[in-house]
Design a protein around this motif. Structure first.
Motif, short mmCIF file in Angstrom:
data_model
loop_
_atom_site.label_atom_id
_atom_site.label_comp_id
_atom_site.label_asym_id
_atom_site.label_seq_id
_atom_site.Cartn_x
_atom_site.Cartn_y
_atom_site.Cartn_z
N PRO A 1 -4.99 -3.73 -10.18
CA PRO A 1 -5.58 -4.03 -9.03
C PRO A 1 -5.13 -5.22 -8.37
N SER A 2 -4.63 -6.38 -9.17
CA SER A 2 -4.12 -7.62 -8.53
C SER A 2 -2.82 -7.08 -7.83
N ARG A 3 -2.06 -6.39 -8.85
CA ARG A 3 -0.46 -5.87 -7.94
C ARG A 3 -0.84 -5.06 -6.68
N ILE A 4 -2.04 -4.09 -6.57
CA ILE A 4 -2.31 -3.56 -5.43
C ILE A 4 -2.69 -4.08 -4.42
N ARG A 5 -3.76 -5.40 -4.63
CA ARG A 5 -3.92 -6.25 -3.76
C ARG A 5 -2.74 -6.87 -3.06
N ALA A 6 -1.84 -7.40 -3.88
CA ALA A 6 -0.55 -8.11 -3.22
C ALA A 6 0.15 -6.90 -2.28
N ASP A 7 0.21 -5.88 -2.75
CA ASP A 7 0.87 -4.67 -1.89
C ASP A 7 -0.02 -4.34 -0.60
N ASP B 1 -10.72 -5.30 9.62
CA ASP B 1 -11.97 -4.60 8.84
C ASP B 1 -11.57 -3.97 7.63
N ILE B 2 -12.34 -3.76 6.76
CA ILE B 2 -11.96 -2.99 5.61
C ILE B 2 -13.27 -1.92 5.13
N ILE B 3 -12.82 -0.70 5.05
CA ILE B 3 -13.59 0.35 4.38
C ILE B 3 -13.01 1.04 3.17
N GLY B 4 -13.99 0.82 2.05
CA GLY B 4 -13.66 1.40 0.93
C GLY B 4 -14.37 2.29 0.10
N TYR B 5 -13.85 3.26 -0.58
CA TYR B 5 -14.72 4.07 -1.32
C TYR B 5 -14.49 4.23 -2.84
N SER B 6 -15.58 3.86 -3.71
CA SER B 6 -15.28 4.05 -4.88
C SER B 6 -14.42 2.88 -5.68
N LEU B 7 -13.28 3.38 -6.05
CA LEU B 7 -12.15 2.60 -6.63
C LEU B 7 -11.94 1.68 -5.30
N SER C 1 -13.62 0.61 -3.07
CA SER C 1 -14.46 -0.55 -2.65
C SER C 1 -14.49 -1.72 -3.59
N ARG C 2 -14.09 -1.27 -5.01
CA ARG C 2 -13.50 -2.32 -5.91
C ARG C 2 -12.65 -3.29 -5.27
N LEU C 3 -11.51 -2.53 -4.78
CA LEU C 3 -10.29 -3.24 -4.29
C LEU C 3 -10.86 -4.06 -3.24
N ALA C 4 -11.65 -3.47 -2.23
CA ALA C 4 -12.08 -4.12 -0.88
C ALA C 4 -12.83 -5.38 -1.31
#
Length: 266
Positions: A84-90, A113-119, A121-124
């Motif tokens: 997750p930390s790497r994905i957030r950097a990307d 603005d961010i809309i997330g779903y399931s995983l 949402s955790r990343l968002a």
């Protein structure tokens, strides 16, 4: 709609991303970043369910990205690519490529603005908590809940099951693997690599809480989102929306969900 696709420069693996603008070109409002769920894709989560059309019809520019090992993005062997930390950097690199960064101090509509779903949402949730100057509002669907279903995933049993040498006894693991196997083109061993990486960085929402307004949405039959009320209490500025008769699988297609999100972000 005007659609542009690209691979995100500076990320390895290369991530497939899209910029979709409303009719008439770039909107005056900040763009909306869409983050799909585990074993899904931008096409399945956001295009096929009508989200991209609803947002562009409301005049919003939409950014989508396929997470590593999903959709049209690369599926590397390196476990670090799925953390997750790497994905957030990307995601920061994606926003830079899309012109969202750097922020314009004289433009109140800068940021995202961010809309997330399931995983997603955790990343968002974590992205909003770590980038408060960049994120204006969050819409989190299908969780993330305070109990991360991937954290309890029986990885050994799932791998044994795929190899034909064992059975899965844990219900959550069986359900997640079943959902993943229903999506054409999914590479199940790669998705299990993501589960392994996610488990190494547990989701602890109280450690980093987003400072911006949050809309938490879930079907009333969605057991993966059972902790939404606790997330709302942590936030202190969250709204809760329950979708009658909806599950984790079909809540994302709800028209009421789309209308509430568009209004909340408006």
């Amino acid at each position: 709609m005007e659609l542009r696709t690209r691979t995100v420069e500076g990320t390895d693996p290369r991530l497939f991303a899209e910029i979709i603008q409303p009719e008439g070109g770039r909107s005056a409002s900040r763009p909306v970043l869409l983050l799909h769920g585990f074993a899904s894709s931008s096409r399945l989560n956001w295009h096929d369910s009508g989200w991209v059309g609803a947002l562009t019809a409301a005049g919003r520019t939409v950014l989508t990205v396929d997470l590593p090992g999903h959709g049209r993005s690369a599926a590397p062997e390196d476990l670090d690519a799925y953390r997750p930390s790497r994905i957030r950097a990307d995601l920061l690199q994606l926003l830079m490529d899309a012109g969202v960064l750097p922020l314009a101090a004289d433009n109140p509509e800068s940021g995202v603005d961010i809309i997330g779903y399931s995983l997603g949402s955790r990343l968002a949730w974590e992205f909003g908590a770590t980038q408060p100057e960049l994120v204006h509002r969050l819409v989190l669907g299908g969780g993330p809940g305070t109990d991360d279903p991937l954290a309890a995933f029986d990885l050994d049993a799932a791998r044994a099951n795929l190899a034909g040498t064992g059975e899965i006894t844990d219900g959550t693991t069986a359900e997640l693997l079943r959902m993943a196997s229903l999506v054409p083109g999914n590479n199940l061993p790669v998705l299990l690599s993501m589960v392994e990486a996610v488990r190494q960085e547990p989701f602890v929402p109280a450690e980093a809480v987003p400072a911006m307004p949050v809309l938490l949405v879930a079907g009333d039959l969605d057991t993966f989102a059972a902790g939404n009320a606790e997330l709302a209490e942590l936030s202190g500025q969250a709204e809760l929306l329950r979708l009658p008769g909806r599950t984790h699988v079909n809540a994302v297609t709800s028209r009421a969900f789309k209308q509430a999100a568009v209004s909340f972000l408006g």
